[in-house]
Design a protein around this motif. Structure first.
Motif, PDB file in Angstrom:
ATOM      1  N   VAL A  50      75.889  50.641  31.772  1.00  0.00           N
ATOM      2  CA  VAL A  50      76.784  49.606  32.275  1.00  0.00           C
ATOM      3  C   VAL A  50      78.026  50.244  32.882  1.00  0.00           C
ATOM      4  O   VAL A  50      78.517  49.820  33.937  1.00  0.00           O
ATOM      5  CB  VAL A  50      77.168  48.623  31.151  1.00  0.00           C
ATOM      6  CG1 VAL A  50      78.306  47.714  31.591  1.00  0.00           C
ATOM      7  CG2 VAL A  50      75.963  47.793  30.750  1.00  0.00           C
ATOM      8  N   ALA A  51      78.547  51.284  32.229  1.00  0.00           N
ATOM      9  CA  ALA A  51      79.720  51.976  32.747  1.00  0.00           C
ATOM     10  C   ALA A  51      79.443  52.557  34.133  1.00  0.00           C
ATOM     11  O   ALA A  51      80.273  52.462  35.044  1.00  0.00           O
ATOM     12  CB  ALA A  51      80.143  53.079  31.783  1.00  0.00           C
ATOM     13  N   ALA A  52      78.262  53.160  34.314  1.00  0.00           N
ATOM     14  CA  ALA A  52      77.912  53.743  35.608  1.00  0.00           C
ATOM     15  C   ALA A  52      77.826  52.671  36.675  1.00  0.00           C
ATOM     16  O   ALA A  52      78.316  52.848  37.802  1.00  0.00           O
ATOM     17  CB  ALA A  52      76.581  54.493  35.502  1.00  0.00           C
ATOM     18  N   ARG A  53      77.243  51.545  36.337  1.00  0.00           N
ATOM     19  CA  ARG A  53      77.100  50.475  37.326  1.00  0.00           C
ATOM     20  C   ARG A  53      78.444  49.840  37.652  1.00  0.00           C
ATOM     21  O   ARG A  53      78.730  49.510  38.809  1.00  0.00           O
ATOM     22  CB  ARG A  53      76.101  49.446  36.815  1.00  0.00           C
ATOM     23  CG  ARG A  53      74.672  49.995  36.820  1.00  0.00           C
ATOM     24  CD  ARG A  53      73.736  49.221  35.936  1.00  0.00           C
ATOM     25  NE  ARG A  53      72.410  49.849  35.945  1.00  0.00           N
ATOM     26  CZ  ARG A  53      71.477  49.626  35.040  1.00  0.00           C
ATOM     27  NH1 ARG A  53      71.716  48.804  34.028  1.00  0.00           N
ATOM     28  NH2 ARG A  53      70.318  50.223  35.116  1.00  0.00           N
ATOM     29  N   ALA A  54      79.278  49.672  36.647  1.00  0.00           N
ATOM     30  CA  ALA A  54      80.615  49.128  36.891  1.00  0.00           C
ATOM     31  C   ALA A  54      81.445  50.099  37.731  1.00  0.00           C
ATOM     32  O   ALA A  54      82.231  49.688  38.589  1.00  0.00           O
ATOM     33  CB  ALA A  54      81.312  48.836  35.566  1.00  0.00           C
ATOM     34  N   ASN A  55      81.260  51.386  37.483  1.00  0.00           N
ATOM     35  CA  ASN A  55      81.972  52.396  38.265  1.00  0.00           C
ATOM     36  C   ASN A  55      81.539  52.353  39.721  1.00  0.00           C
ATOM     37  O   ASN A  55      82.362  52.430  40.642  1.00  0.00           O
ATOM     38  CB  ASN A  55      81.704  53.778  37.671  1.00  0.00           C
ATOM     39  CG  ASN A  55      82.513  54.863  38.353  1.00  0.00           C
ATOM     40  OD1 ASN A  55      83.718  54.957  38.183  1.00  0.00           O
ATOM     41  ND2 ASN A  55      81.831  55.685  39.142  1.00  0.00           N
ATOM     42  N   ARG A  56      80.249  52.208  39.952  1.00  0.00           N
ATOM     43  CA  ARG A  56      79.740  52.126  41.319  1.00  0.00           C
ATOM     44  C   ARG A  56      80.271  50.873  42.014  1.00  0.00           C
ATOM     45  O   ARG A  56      80.623  50.900  43.199  1.00  0.00           O
ATOM     46  CB  ARG A  56      78.203  52.116  41.299  1.00  0.00           C
ATOM     47  CG  ARG A  56      77.572  52.302  42.668  1.00  0.00           C
ATOM     48  CD  ARG A  56      77.706  53.717  43.141  1.00  0.00           C
ATOM     49  NE  ARG A  56      77.206  53.899  44.491  1.00  0.00           N
ATOM     50  CZ  ARG A  56      77.190  55.055  45.132  1.00  0.00           C
ATOM     51  NH1 ARG A  56      77.650  56.141  44.547  1.00  0.00           N
ATOM     52  NH2 ARG A  56      76.724  55.144  46.354  1.00  0.00           N
ATOM     53  N   ALA A  57      80.333  49.773  41.260  1.00  0.00           N
ATOM     54  CA  ALA A  57      80.850  48.535  41.831  1.00  0.00           C
ATOM     55  C   ALA A  57      82.320  48.688  42.206  1.00  0.00           C
ATOM     56  O   ALA A  57      82.767  48.182  43.245  1.00  0.00           O
ATOM     57  CB  ALA A  57      80.667  47.391  40.835  1.00  0.00           C
ATOM     58  N   PHE A  58      83.088  49.385  41.357  1.00  0.00           N
ATOM     59  CA  PHE A  58      84.490  49.648  41.681  1.00  0.00           C
ATOM     60  C   PHE A  58      84.603  50.418  42.991  1.00  0.00           C
ATOM     61  O   PHE A  58      85.435  50.105  43.855  1.00  0.00           O
ATOM     62  CB  PHE A  58      85.156  50.431  40.551  1.00  0.00           C
ATOM     63  CG  PHE A  58      86.363  51.229  40.986  1.00  0.00           C
ATOM     64  CD1 PHE A  58      87.543  50.595  41.345  1.00  0.00           C
ATOM     65  CD2 PHE A  58      86.307  52.620  41.061  1.00  0.00           C
ATOM     66  CE1 PHE A  58      88.646  51.327  41.768  1.00  0.00           C
ATOM     67  CE2 PHE A  58      87.411  53.357  41.474  1.00  0.00           C
ATOM     68  CZ  PHE A  58      88.581  52.710  41.833  1.00  0.00           C
TER      69      PHE A  58
END
Length: 290
Positions: A50-58
């Protein structure tokens, strides 16, 4: 990526952080060693995907902000990693067809894969270089061909500086890139921090760090102040250096995934350990050079 045909010179038996990140994102450009290492991290820190996906979204939201509201047309993405479904050049070019993007990575496989997927060769370049050597990056013929440093440039360092050892002085590295850019240039950073994890889950955090020590890129967690110091010389854009999920959270993601809100998370959720409060232990910010 075929398991039986790795690119020449690529050792697929050693976990690679770019391919581990690719696995966290649910992509397929990774090998057994990468998946095994990533799953070991997930076992102790279940929120990693989830952290990786949220980071990519940022990253995607930051690029769209820069390309639309800030009027930036030039992007230097350092430690870019493997391409995925949404990429800097796609978001930038969707906002402005004159946008120019230079990707930089030290991994030959990452660079080869990036070049193979680029559909706008006149607007996008890929450099195989070490971001810790700003002079090499800035003087590279591809950089000079595509980017005009007399005009504003967005320097992107997303989810990469925590792989730079303190002995290499990441603050000086960032300052050298800043010094090379014109007024109105921007800096985009996201960085893992120990402010949550080392207090809430110290044993699990140390186990995860040990896994990364077995790759070519150990992780270096830093405090809010240490990360904010990367922006010295820049004005932080509102809301400043904040938790990843607090960085313009109401703005929809360019690819429509809206993953940063975590209202409908992927198969794993952010761990609910005491002290986390549902937060991802990553600070994110955008700075502007006055």
């Amino acid at each position: 990526m075929g398991e039986d045909s790795p690119p020449s010179g690529v050792d697929v038996t050693v976990p690679n952080v770019a391919r581990m990140y690719d696995y966290y994102l649910g992509e397929k450009d990774n090998y057994a060693a990468d998946r095994e290492a990533a799953e070991k991290v997930i076992a102790v820190l279940p929120g990693s995907p989830v952290a990786a996906r949220a980071n990519r979204a940022f990253l995607m939201r930051a690029v769209r902000y820069l390309a639309t509201e800030a009027g930036i047309t030039q992007f230097l993405d350092l430690g870019a990693g493997l391409p995925t479904r949404s990429n800097v050049h796609q978001v930038a070019l969707a906002a402005n067809s004159d946008a120019r993007v230079v990707y930089v990575d030290w991994d030959s496989m990452v660079c080869a894969h990036s070049r193979a997927l680029i559909r706008d060769p006149g607007n996008v370049g890929v450099i195989e270089a070490d971001l810790r050597r700003p002079d090499t990056v800035l003087r590279h013929e591809t950089t000079r061909e595509l980017l005009d440093f007399s005009r504003p440039v967005a320097v992107i360092l997303v989810s990469i500086l925590h792989f730079v050892d303190g002995a290499d002085d990441p603050w000086a590295i960032v300052a050298e890139y800043r010094d090379a850019t014109a007024a109105g240039s921007h800096l985009v950073v996201s960085h893992l921090t120990g402010d949550l994890v080392e207090k809430a889950r110290p044993e699990q955090t140390e186990r995860a760090r040990e896994i990364y020590r077995r790759t070519a890129s150990p992780v270096h967690l830093r405090t809010h102040q240490e990360i904010e110091d990367l922006f010295k010389g820049d004005d932080l854009v509102d809301p400043g250096l904040v938790w990843l999920t607090d960085r313009r959270p109401d703005e929809p993601d360019p690819d429509g995934s809206d993953v940063v809100r975590l209202t409908a998370p992927p198969e794993r959720t952010v761990e609910e350990a005491p002290g986390y409060g549902g937060r991802i232990p990553v600070y994110a910010g955008v700075g502007r050079k006055p």
